[in-house]
Write a protein that holds these residues in place. Structure first.
Motif, mmCIF file in Angstrom:
data_model
loop_
_atom_site.group_PDB
_atom_site.id
_atom_site.type_symbol
_atom_site.label_atom_id
_atom_site.label_comp_id
_atom_site.label_asym_id
_atom_site.label_seq_id
_atom_site.Cartn_x
_atom_site.Cartn_y
_atom_site.Cartn_z
ATOM 1 N N THR A 82 0.841 -1.200 0.000
ATOM 2 C CA THR A 82 0.000 0.000 0.000
ATOM 3 C C THR A 82 0.874 1.248 0.000
ATOM 4 O OG1 THR A 82 -0.131 0.448 2.372
ATOM 5 C CG2 THR A 82 -1.581 -1.279 1.518
ATOM 6 N N GLY A 83 0.416 2.267 -0.675
ATOM 7 C CA GLY A 83 1.125 3.549 -0.674
ATOM 8 C C GLY A 83 0.964 4.247 -2.009
ATOM 9 N N GLU A 99 2.601 6.641 -3.034
ATOM 10 C CA GLU A 99 3.902 7.116 -3.534
ATOM 11 C C GLU A 99 4.672 6.034 -4.284
ATOM 12 O OE1 GLU A 99 3.203 5.846 -0.679
ATOM 13 O OE2 GLU A 99 4.920 5.512 0.657
ATOM 14 N N ASP A 155 -3.355 4.698 -1.378
ATOM 15 C CA ASP A 155 -3.946 4.910 -0.051
ATOM 16 C C ASP A 155 -5.389 5.360 -0.196
ATOM 17 O OD1 ASP A 155 -1.625 4.244 1.493
ATOM 18 O OD2 ASP A 155 -0.737 6.131 0.845
ATOM 19 N N GLY A 212 0.949 1.637 5.613
ATOM 20 C CA GLY A 212 -0.375 2.063 6.030
ATOM 21 C C GLY A 212 -0.888 1.462 7.330
ATOM 22 N N ASP A 231 -3.415 5.925 6.817
ATOM 23 C CA ASP A 231 -3.058 4.557 7.220
ATOM 24 C C ASP A 231 -4.340 3.762 7.467
ATOM 25 O OD1 ASP A 231 -0.391 5.062 6.940
ATOM 26 O OD2 ASP A 231 -0.038 5.509 9.057
HETATM 27 MG MG MG Z 1 2.053 4.553 3.499
#
Ligand code: MG
Ligand code: AMP
Length: 388
Positions: A174-175, A177, A217, A241, A248
């Motif tokens: 997850t993320g 970025e 996210d 997260g 998160d």
């Molecule tokens: Mg994250």
């Protein structure tokens, strides 16, 4: 936040029914043998030569011996050795009746069909029938199978073994970025190293990875992927997260998908935000996104669970060495795993700026544990090194 030992105990309490499967030997490499293997044969199955030489009776001290025949490995002797006679024999061959000793070939000159020993042979150079193993002896206990174990099982004449079924382990990174390797980074983005790293750790642990890629996210997108992974996997690993940031979403999404949280936040460094839970016979870990944390938590907690689910206890081989430099810390609340380079007796702490410093691991071949409550390890102290 719970203590490190408490988290370990929680993982070691979990059980599921172990499903087993019979696989051919080469496919068993790295898999978990779940019950003992007993030898179906005597080993060796006959009295056999351990040396090239001349088979005689040990009570016969003649100056020379008539050579009755030559037997190689795989031959069945046709002559009986009596006083004044011998049989020339090769390593691995069946011993002839009447003989119980081999005078090694280096000690003998053979002339006109007679063997003349030049010096005294003090050893028997014979391996007795069943000297290594008797039928029914336990040869291997339950374990993760290594190449030597494959050889041992093959030596018993077995072509297949019963191992635990390979868990399918889902990986969700997850993320917003994150970009997978091979793609171009836009401003603010970084490469997703956890995805492939976790898959690699899964493969090296004898399990099957199922990679769900990167999920941004976004709560509903994450929930969709989690729900799919829960129905397709035995264990699901999520990275990122799992802490307390605005984005998160992992703990909530896991709960909403029916996961019973068994712990969240442990006094471990790196990896404090780690989460572990269960839904029916499926388990999930929320791993912190920092790459060293994800790596270490897999080594410490996920591996413990994998062994536990196969009915085994994870006991990593530890090497013992002397710390080369002091390691000092002010916050002693957590149990810490520190990367080191170990060679011979020396254990050298690797320069390391914290859990985002993944490339520091390139210098490391092990981890040492600094228990909670301990503020300083001194140069010269003996430490256990867990290879990584
Ligand atoms: Mg994250
Ligand atoms: P998080 O646990 O999501 O707060 O992430 C902690 C840090 O780890 C942030 O700097 C993230 O950018 C980084 N990170 C999160 N996921 C990954 C990943 N899959 N690969 C590499 N770094 C990551």
């Amino acid at each position: 936040m719970i203590k490190f030992d408490t988290a370990m105990k929680i993982i070691k309490n979990e059980k599921t029914k172990i499903k087993s499967v019979r696989v051919e030997l080469l496919n068993a490499l790295g898999r978990f043998l779940i019950s003992d293997i007993k030898s179906p044969i005597d080993s060796p199955p006959f009295k056999k030569a351990a040396m090239d030489g001349y088979a005689v009776n040990s009570s016969d001290n003649s100056e020379s011996y008539e050579v009755l025949e030559i037997i190689g490995a795989g031959d069945v002797p046709s002559k009986i050795v009596t006083k004044g006679t011998c049989v020339k024999i090769m390593t691995g061959a069946m011993m002839p009746e009447g003989a119980d000793k081999i005078i090694r070939v280096e000690y003998v000159i053979e002339k006109n069909n007679r063997a003349v020993p030049q010096r005294e042979e003090t050893k028997s150079n014979v391996i007795g029938r069943a000297e290594n193993l008797k039928t029914g002896d336990i040869v291997l206990s339950a374990r993760k199978l290594m190449p030597k174990d494959i050889g041992i099982i093959a030596s018993l004449g077995m072509e297949a073994v019963e191992v635990s079924e390979q868990p399918v382990i889902g990986v969700i990174t997850t993320g917003s970025e994150l970009k997978d390797p091979g793609k171009k980074l836009n401003p603010g983005e970084i490469y997703n190293s956890n995805g492939l790293q976790l898959c690699a750790q899964i493969i090296a642990s004898g399990c099957i990875p199922k990679y769900y890629g990167i999920v941004e996210d976004n709560k509903s997108k994450l929930s969709g992927t989690v729900s799919r992974a829960f129905s397709e996997c035995d264990i699901v690993l999520l990275s990122g997260g799992v802490s307390k940031g605005d984005y998160d979403f992992v703990p909530d999404v896991l709960k909403e998908n029916g996961l019973k949280i068994l712990f969240h936040r442990v006094a471990i460094k790196p990896g404090k935000p780690v989460l572990f839970g269960r839904k029916d016979n499926m388990f999930a870990f929320g791993l912190p996104g920092n790459p060293v944390s994800a790596f270490v938590i897999f080594e410490i907690f996920v591996k413990t669970l994998l062994y536990q689910l196969a009915g085994l206890e994870y006991k990593p081989v530890l090497f013992h060495g002397r710390l080369k430099r002091d390691i000092q810390r002010s916050d002693t609340e957590r149990t810490e795993f520190h990367p080191v380079y170990a060679y011979k007796e020396d254990v050298i702490p690797v320069k390391y700026h914290g859990s985002s410093h993944l490339n520091a691991m390139a210098m490391a071949n092990g981890l040492i544990m600094i228990p909670g409550g301990v503020g300083k390890l001194k140069a010269g102290d003996y430490v256990d090194v867990r290879p990584v």
